[in-house]
Design a protein around this motif. Structure first.
Motif, PDB file in Angstrom:
ATOM      1  N   GLN A 139       0.853  -1.182   0.000  1.00  0.00           N
ATOM      2  CA  GLN A 139       0.000   0.000   0.000  1.00  0.00           C
ATOM      3  C   GLN A 139       0.889   1.232   0.000  1.00  0.00           C
ATOM      4  O   GLN A 139       1.606   1.485   0.967  1.00  0.00           O
ATOM      5  N   GLN A 140       0.840   2.002  -1.070  1.00  0.00           N
ATOM      6  CA  GLN A 140       1.696   3.171  -1.194  1.00  0.00           C
ATOM      7  C   GLN A 140       0.903   4.452  -0.926  1.00  0.00           C
ATOM      8  O   GLN A 140      -0.198   4.628  -1.446  1.00  0.00           O
ATOM      9  N   GLU A 141       1.464   5.321  -0.131  1.00  0.00           N
ATOM     10  CA  GLU A 141       0.905   6.641   0.135  1.00  0.00           C
ATOM     11  C   GLU A 141       2.019   7.668  -0.036  1.00  0.00           C
ATOM     12  O   GLU A 141       3.210   7.329   0.043  1.00  0.00           O
ATOM     13  N   THR A 142       1.632   8.923  -0.285  1.00  0.00           N
ATOM     14  CA  THR A 142       2.625   9.988  -0.487  1.00  0.00           C
ATOM     15  C   THR A 142       2.374  11.113   0.505  1.00  0.00           C
ATOM     16  O   THR A 142       1.229  11.549   0.688  1.00  0.00           O
ATOM     17  N   LEU A 143       3.448  11.581   1.128  1.00  0.00           N
ATOM     18  CA  LEU A 143       3.370  12.723   2.033  1.00  0.00           C
ATOM     19  C   LEU A 143       4.006  13.934   1.359  1.00  0.00           C
ATOM     20  O   LEU A 143       5.097  13.845   0.795  1.00  0.00           O
ATOM     21  N   HIS A 144       3.308  15.052   1.412  1.00  0.00           N
ATOM     22  CA  HIS A 144       3.761  16.298   0.810  1.00  0.00           C
ATOM     23  C   HIS A 144       4.049  17.326   1.918  1.00  0.00           C
ATOM     24  O   HIS A 144       3.761  17.070   3.097  1.00  0.00           O
ATOM     25  N   PRO A 145       4.595  18.480   1.574  1.00  0.00           N
ATOM     26  CA  PRO A 145       4.684  19.552   2.571  1.00  0.00           C
ATOM     27  C   PRO A 145       3.309  19.872   3.148  1.00  0.00           C
ATOM     28  O   PRO A 145       2.272  19.543   2.557  1.00  0.00           O
ATOM     29  N   LEU A 146       3.275  20.513   4.307  1.00  0.00           N
ATOM     30  CA  LEU A 146       2.005  20.821   4.957  1.00  0.00           C
ATOM     31  C   LEU A 146       1.100  21.626   4.040  1.00  0.00           C
ATOM     32  O   LEU A 146       1.545  22.580   3.390  1.00  0.00           O
ATOM     33  N   SER A 147      -0.163  21.244   3.999  1.00  0.00           N
ATOM     34  CA  SER A 147      -1.170  22.059   3.324  1.00  0.00           C
ATOM     35  C   SER A 147      -1.509  23.251   4.205  1.00  0.00           C
ATOM     36  O   SER A 147      -1.103  23.323   5.374  1.00  0.00           O
ATOM     37  N   PHE A 148      -2.294  24.194   3.657  1.00  0.00           N
ATOM     38  CA  PHE A 148      -2.702  25.329   4.479  1.00  0.00           C
ATOM     39  C   PHE A 148      -3.566  24.854   5.646  1.00  0.00           C
ATOM     40  O   PHE A 148      -3.482  25.411   6.746  1.00  0.00           O
ATOM     41  N   GLU A 149      -4.363  23.837   5.434  1.00  0.00           N
ATOM     42  CA  GLU A 149      -5.165  23.294   6.535  1.00  0.00           C
ATOM     43  C   GLU A 149      -4.258  22.794   7.659  1.00  0.00           C
ATOM     44  O   GLU A 149      -4.500  23.079   8.841  1.00  0.00           O
ATOM     45  N   GLU A 150      -3.231  22.045   7.319  1.00  0.00           N
ATOM     46  CA  GLU A 150      -2.303  21.539   8.336  1.00  0.00           C
ATOM     47  C   GLU A 150      -1.529  22.678   8.985  1.00  0.00           C
ATOM     48  O   GLU A 150      -1.200  22.623  10.180  1.00  0.00           O
ATOM     49  N   PHE A 151      -1.230  23.714   8.207  1.00  0.00           N
ATOM     50  CA  PHE A 151      -0.585  24.907   8.764  1.00  0.00           C
ATOM     51  C   PHE A 151      -1.486  25.548   9.819  1.00  0.00           C
ATOM     52  O   PHE A 151      -1.012  25.966  10.888  1.00  0.00           O
ATOM     53  N   LEU A 152      -2.779  25.623   9.528  1.00  0.00           N
ATOM     54  CA  LEU A 152      -3.723  26.171  10.505  1.00  0.00           C
ATOM     55  C   LEU A 152      -3.729  25.337  11.780  1.00  0.00           C
ATOM     56  O   LEU A 152      -3.774  25.882  12.889  1.00  0.00           O
ATOM     57  N   TRP A 153      -3.693  24.024  11.636  1.00  0.00           N
ATOM     58  CA  TRP A 153      -3.628  23.167  12.823  1.00  0.00           C
ATOM     59  C   TRP A 153      -2.391  23.506  13.653  1.00  0.00           C
ATOM     60  O   TRP A 153      -2.457  23.599  14.877  1.00  0.00           O
ATOM     61  N   SER A 159     -10.285  25.307  14.305  1.00  0.00           N
ATOM     62  CA  SER A 159     -11.673  25.672  14.016  1.00  0.00           C
ATOM     63  C   SER A 159     -11.782  26.415  12.689  1.00  0.00           C
ATOM     64  O   SER A 159     -12.772  26.260  11.964  1.00  0.00           O
ATOM     65  N   MET A 160     -10.772  27.206  12.333  1.00  0.00           N
ATOM     66  CA  MET A 160     -10.810  27.935  11.074  1.00  0.00           C
ATOM     67  C   MET A 160     -10.786  26.978   9.891  1.00  0.00           C
ATOM     68  O   MET A 160     -11.497  27.191   8.893  1.00  0.00           O
ATOM     69  N   SER A 161      -9.999  25.922   9.965  1.00  0.00           N
ATOM     70  CA  SER A 161      -9.956  24.975   8.850  1.00  0.00           C
ATOM     71  C   SER A 161     -11.323  24.324   8.650  1.00  0.00           C
ATOM     72  O   SER A 161     -11.763  24.114   7.511  1.00  0.00           O
ATOM     73  N   GLU A 162     -12.025  24.017   9.732  1.00  0.00           N
ATOM     74  CA  GLU A 162     -13.368  23.442   9.623  1.00  0.00           C
ATOM     75  C   GLU A 162     -14.340  24.451   9.031  1.00  0.00           C
ATOM     76  O   GLU A 162     -15.202  24.105   8.216  1.00  0.00           O
ATOM     77  N   GLU A 163     -14.208  25.709   9.442  1.00  0.00           N
ATOM     78  CA  GLU A 163     -15.092  26.750   8.918  1.00  0.00           C
ATOM     79  C   GLU A 163     -14.870  26.962   7.425  1.00  0.00           C
ATOM     80  O   GLU A 163     -15.818  27.135   6.649  1.00  0.00           O
ATOM     81  N   ILE A 164     -13.607  26.947   6.997  1.00  0.00           N
ATOM     82  CA  ILE A 164     -13.302  27.126   5.576  1.00  0.00           C
ATOM     83  C   ILE A 164     -13.924  25.999   4.760  1.00  0.00           C
ATOM     84  O   ILE A 164     -14.508  26.235   3.689  1.00  0.00           O
ATOM     85  N   ARG A 165     -13.828  24.770   5.235  1.00  0.00           N
ATOM     86  CA  ARG A 165     -14.445  23.655   4.527  1.00  0.00           C
ATOM     87  C   ARG A 165     -15.957  23.834   4.417  1.00  0.00           C
ATOM     88  O   ARG A 165     -16.552  23.540   3.374  1.00  0.00           O
ATOM     89  N   TRP A 166     -16.598  24.324   5.458  1.00  0.00           N
ATOM     90  CA  TRP A 166     -18.048  24.530   5.423  1.00  0.00           C
ATOM     91  C   TRP A 166     -18.413  25.598   4.401  1.00  0.00           C
ATOM     92  O   TRP A 166     -19.343  25.432   3.618  1.00  0.00           O
TER      93      TRP A 166
END
Length: 455
Positions: A139-153, A159-166
């Protein structure tokens, strides 16, 4: 530092029918993520073999038949001086590409009951010279640099990342839009390299993040000039240096070999470009002229057409020597004494980074010559319903697009996405085609249900 891929690793760990292989560029946090999950899942039954620091010690553990996984585990237990349990243990082969026999052994752990994960940097590069077959049944998966969502975490803004998704779903205006834009501008400067994000999060020190960016750029340059890589070090460095400048071009950002070196040719430069992409240091966005699925690259006899983006916007700031404090201290990015071409290139690179983090296959589009038009669309995506979704990127709040209406008139796309600094909303283009307007910071919401990029 929380990463989105942790959930996938935890789900795998519950039923490890196949070994897990986590790929990705150097310094994107592969070891940290697997080790964090492994310790949560297995506690003191988590065991790591570090092929980077202990290669001479751990390689002999795989000297016997690679298909005898129980014997391999017995030797690992004796080497680590811990008992290993088939049901409870979690074993990590870290930087497994450095030991070809260990990499090959992964295929035999499939269905064995052992919970084995591996990380690999530059797997697309290191395995070119392999003598043993690349492992199947993994099972292969790829990890990239942090997304903006992960940066927010990381910044304590979950909470902002959840609000943006909504808001990306409802397209209702976001009351915290300006605050989100400000955080996104910080993300552009710092990028998604975990060490840079951690350095900034610790004391909100841009200079500390800059030190980490310089270190990673040095590491990447050293990797590409390693004589064992089998590519021209001079050509690779020239390509690496040319990418930011190519993205700054006011006209099409199509990669031009002649801008790498005078008289540059595909035959000489394509291999280092492929190497950089295989190492995860850049992302490739190929041209298509398709308006309907399936999307395929456009090719001519003289070669393909594509754009090359850096894997991280923080590295773009560093490589172009843009003053990060000047960027962030201005009341608005539009007041900065930098070119509009830079803002446009930065916005495009950020969107490509977001789509790459979601493992989305992308293309850019230009109208066929028979249409008599010019211009291009930045990205086309193909979803799992075989619909083609155009994505246009604007660096500021002006979202007038020249080619959207023409594309929509010739395609059956249900809607178009426009990313800019404007708030969420809806509008129409051309003959009543729906436009879904998203802020640039919401690009991480794109890609669910879209065609995945090949590993």
């Amino acid at each position: 530092m929380k990463r989105a891929i942790e959930r996938q690793i935890e789900l795998w760990a519950q039923r490890p029918e196949r070994p897990l292989l986590l790929r990705g560029a150097r310094r994107v946090g592969k070891t940290y993520v697997v080790e964090a999950v492994g310790k949560r899942v297995a506690g003191d039954q988590f065991v790591k073999l570090d092929f980077q620091t202990d290669l001479d010690l751990v390689s002999p553990l795989f000297n016997g038949p690679t298909d005898d996984v129980d014997a391999i585990m017995r030797r690992i237990a004796e080497y680590k001086r811990v008992p290993l349990d088939r049901e409870r243990s979690f074993i990590l082969f870290d930087e497994v590409q450095l030991c070809e026999r260990a990499l090959n052994s992964l295929r035999f752990f499939s269905g064995s009951g052992w919970r084995v994960a591996a990380t690999g940097s530059q797997l697309g590069v290191a395995t070119r010279r392999r003598r043993l077959p690349f492992p199947s049944g993994v099972q292969q998966e790829t990890l990239h640099p942090l997304s903006f969502e992960e940066f927010l975490w990381a910044m304590g803004e979950s909470s902002m990342s959840e609000e943006i998704r909504w808001h990306a779903e409802t397209l209702e205006p976001y009351p915290a839009h300006e605050r989100a834009l400000d955080l996104f501008r910080h993300y552009l400067v710092i990028g998604g390299l975990p060490a840079a994000v951690a350095a900034y999060a610790d004391g909100r020190d841009i200079d500390a993040a800059r030190v980490q960016q310089r270190e990673v750029d040095d590491i990447y340059t050293a990797d590409m000039t390693d004589p064992d890589n089998g590519i021209s070090a001079v050509a690779a460095r020239k390509v690496w240096r040319s990418i930011p400048a190519q993205l700054l071009r006011a006209s099409t950002k199509k990669f031009k070999y002649a801008e790498v070196e005078r008289g540059g040719r595909r035959t000489k430069l394509m291999e280092p470009i492929d190497w950089l992409a295989s190492a995860g240091m850049v992302s490739i966005n190929e041209l298509t002229t398709c308006t309907e699925a399936p999307l395929v690259p456009y090719d001519e006899d003289e070669g393909s057409f594509f754009k090359v983006y850096l894997a991280d916007t923080g590295l773009m700031f560093y490589k172009l020597a843009v003053n990060p404090r000047l960027w962030l201290e201005a009341e608005s990015s539009s007041t900065l004494p930098v070119s509009a071409d830079f803002r446009g290139a930065l916005a495009e690179n950020a969107v490509m980074q977001a789509l790459a983090a979601n493992d989305v296959q992308t293309f850019y589009w230009t109208p066929p010559s028979s249409w008599g038009g010019t211009g291009e669309l930045d990205f086309l995506l193909q979803d799992d319903q075989m619909r083609v979704i155009p994505v246009e990127v604007k660096s500021a709040r002006n979202v007038r697009a020249r080619t959207l209406a023409s594309f929509m008139d010739h395609s059956r796309s249900p809607y178009v996405v426009v990313l800019s600094e404007r708030d969420f909303g809806r509008s129409v283009v051309g003959g009543g085609h729906e436009v879904r307007e998203l802020p640039l910071y919401a690009a991480f919401c794109l890609g669910e249900g879209c065609r995945k990029a090949p590993l």
